[in-house]
Design an enzyme around this catalytic site. Structure first.
Site, PDB file in Angstrom:
ATOM      1  N   ARG A  72      14.759   3.322 -22.561  1.00  0.00           N
ATOM      2  CA  ARG A  72      14.595   2.696 -21.253  1.00  0.00           C
ATOM      3  C   ARG A  72      13.285   1.938 -21.097  1.00  0.00           C
ATOM      4  O   ARG A  72      13.177   1.053 -20.266  1.00  0.00           O
ATOM      5  CB  ARG A  72      14.824   3.733 -20.156  1.00  0.00           C
ATOM      6  CG  ARG A  72      16.304   4.149 -20.096  1.00  0.00           C
ATOM      7  CD  ARG A  72      16.576   5.290 -19.136  1.00  0.00           C
ATOM      8  NE  ARG A  72      15.867   6.501 -19.448  1.00  0.00           N
ATOM      9  CZ  ARG A  72      16.274   7.428 -20.312  1.00  0.00           C
ATOM     10  NH1 ARG A  72      17.399   7.267 -20.974  1.00  0.00           N
ATOM     11  NH2 ARG A  72      15.565   8.505 -20.532  1.00  0.00           N
ATOM     12  N   GLU A 109      10.622  17.749 -23.118  1.00  0.00           N
ATOM     13  CA  GLU A 109      10.820  18.913 -22.255  1.00  0.00           C
ATOM     14  C   GLU A 109      12.106  19.639 -22.590  1.00  0.00           C
ATOM     15  O   GLU A 109      12.307  20.776 -22.195  1.00  0.00           O
ATOM     16  CB  GLU A 109      10.770  18.532 -20.768  1.00  0.00           C
ATOM     17  CG  GLU A 109      11.794  17.525 -20.325  1.00  0.00           C
ATOM     18  CD  GLU A 109      11.372  16.073 -20.462  1.00  0.00           C
ATOM     19  OE1 GLU A 109      11.863  15.263 -19.675  1.00  0.00           O
ATOM     20  OE2 GLU A 109      10.586  15.727 -21.362  1.00  0.00           O
TER      21      GLU A 109
END
Length: 192
Positions: A72, A109
């Site tokens: 992105r 994460e």
């Protein structure tokens, strides 16, 4: 630093950017509240405003490299590079670049990954900015900094559309590099 803390407080563009981000609960795995920026691209004004804010920030900083993180970050970095007269350098996932590359592994994460950059994409002393859509723990951006600095570039700043302040350990993870963030994550809005 959030854009609102840097002279853009009350800027209606920031509210429109935040409003365009959709939350997808439990994607890509349970417990993750995915910040989906794809609706932002459906509104040409909001997309342009997002790019314009970055361009306004970097236009006069003598940046010669805008490095975009797959995937992105690729949606913003080339637009910014063109507008400020810099080159775009893609930082891709393992095995996506042909030719000789350097690699840097990092933790997410929700897992592990690796970024790669073409050898010779940046030159000694070039001033770079790193662009991504979201920075949570700082692991991906930290890997990007290491790649660029390994080749002799000077990373001036890192930037993202969405910054997660409660997760970012930016000062430690980013080797003291500044992190410029447009908005904070949206709350749960539903996925449909």
């Amino acid at each position: 630093m959030f854009a609102a803390e840097n002279g853009l407080k009350g800027d209606p563009r920031l509210e429109a950017i935040s409003d365009a981000i959709r939350v997808i609960p439990h994607f890509p795995k349970p417990g993750i509240m995915f910040q989906d920026i794809t609706p932002l691209f459906l509104n040409h004004k909001v997309f342009k405003d997002t790019v314009d804010i970055f361009v306004e920030r970097y236009r006069d900083m003598a940046i010669s490299v805008v490095a975009g993180i797959e995937a992105r970050g690729f949606m913003f970095a080339p637009c910014i590079a063109l507008a400020i007269g810099a080159k775009f350098v893609p930082l891709r996932k393992r095995g996506k670049l042909p030719g000789k590359v350097i690699s840097e592994a990092y933790e997410l994460e929700y897992g592990e990954d690796c970024l790669e950059m073409h050898v010779g994409a940046v030159q000694q002393g070039e001033k770079a900015v790193v662009i991504d859509d979201l920075v949570a723990t700082g692991g991906t951006v930290s890997a990007a900094i290491k790649l660029l600095e390994c080749m002799g570039a000077e990373v001036v700043e890192c930037a993202c559309v969405i910054g997660v302040p409660e997760l970012i350990k930016a000062e430690n993870r980013l080797n003291g590099k500044a992190l410029y963030m447009l908005v904070e994550p949206n709350e749960v809005q539903g996925c449909c």
